[in-house]
Scaffold this active site. Structure first.
Site, short mmCIF file in Angstrom:
data_model
loop_
_atom_site.label_atom_id
_atom_site.label_comp_id
_atom_site.label_asym_id
_atom_site.label_seq_id
_atom_site.Cartn_x
_atom_site.Cartn_y
_atom_site.Cartn_z
N CYS A 96 0.87 -1.16 0.00
CA CYS A 96 0.00 0.00 0.00
C CYS A 96 0.91 1.22 0.00
CB CYS A 96 -0.91 0.00 1.22
SG CYS A 96 -2.33 1.05 0.98
N CYS A 127 -5.08 0.68 -3.29
CA CYS A 127 -4.61 2.05 -3.13
C CYS A 127 -3.91 2.57 -4.37
CB CYS A 127 -3.69 2.14 -1.91
SG CYS A 127 -2.49 0.83 -1.86
N CYS A 169 3.33 -2.38 -8.55
CA CYS A 169 4.44 -3.25 -8.19
C CYS A 169 5.16 -3.66 -9.46
CB CYS A 169 3.93 -4.54 -7.56
SG CYS A 169 3.14 -4.30 -6.02
#
Length: 138
Positions: free
Chosen positions: A13, A87, A91
């Site tokens: 997050c 959120c 990645c």
């Protein structure tokens, strides 16, 4: 996934201060150390959300010593499952990893009353995740 080692999960997050910290603490607690747990964020906060710490204390899990951590490609590479917390954090994508996005309300700036249902939703998802990662030993 290599069966000789325990499965590993990374919770991501942006600030690594609320949802991802609660998820990591719940998974570590509920899996009794059978799953390796990491959490991180692309722009970590200075401290973990106090309302998240309080909500977790209510269920007997101490998160008061946790510190938000920076997301690294290595953390992703070393994890079997990468879970973003709704959120919008991104990645690095590596082949052979399982990616999930759990859309959860943001506890930032909320009181403990607002954080409790988020904690309980995370716990429910963690219980499902454990059942998927750890075959029943019964």
């Amino acid at each position: 996934m290599n069966t000789a080692t325990k499965p590993s999960v990374l919770f991501v997050c942006v600030h690594n201060a609320g949802r991802s910290q609660m998820a990591a603490a719940l998974l570590a607690n509920l899996s009794a150390g059978q799953i390796e747990v990491r959490s991180a964020g692309s722009a970590p906060a200075d401290t973990v959300n106090p309302a998240a710490v309080a909500a977790m204390a209510e269920v007997g899990i101490d998160m008061s010593t946790q510190v938000p951590k920076i997301l690294t490609p290595e953390a992703v590479k070393e994890s079997d499952v990468v879970i973003t917390m709704g959120c919008g954090d991104t990645c690095p994508i590596f082949p052979g990893k399982r990616y999930e996005d759990w859309v959860l309300e943001d506890p930032a700036g909320q009181g403990v009353e607002a954080v409790r249902p988020i904690r309980d939703e995370i716990r429910s998802r963690i219980e499902t995740l454990i059942s998927e990662l750890l075959p029943a030993t019964k």
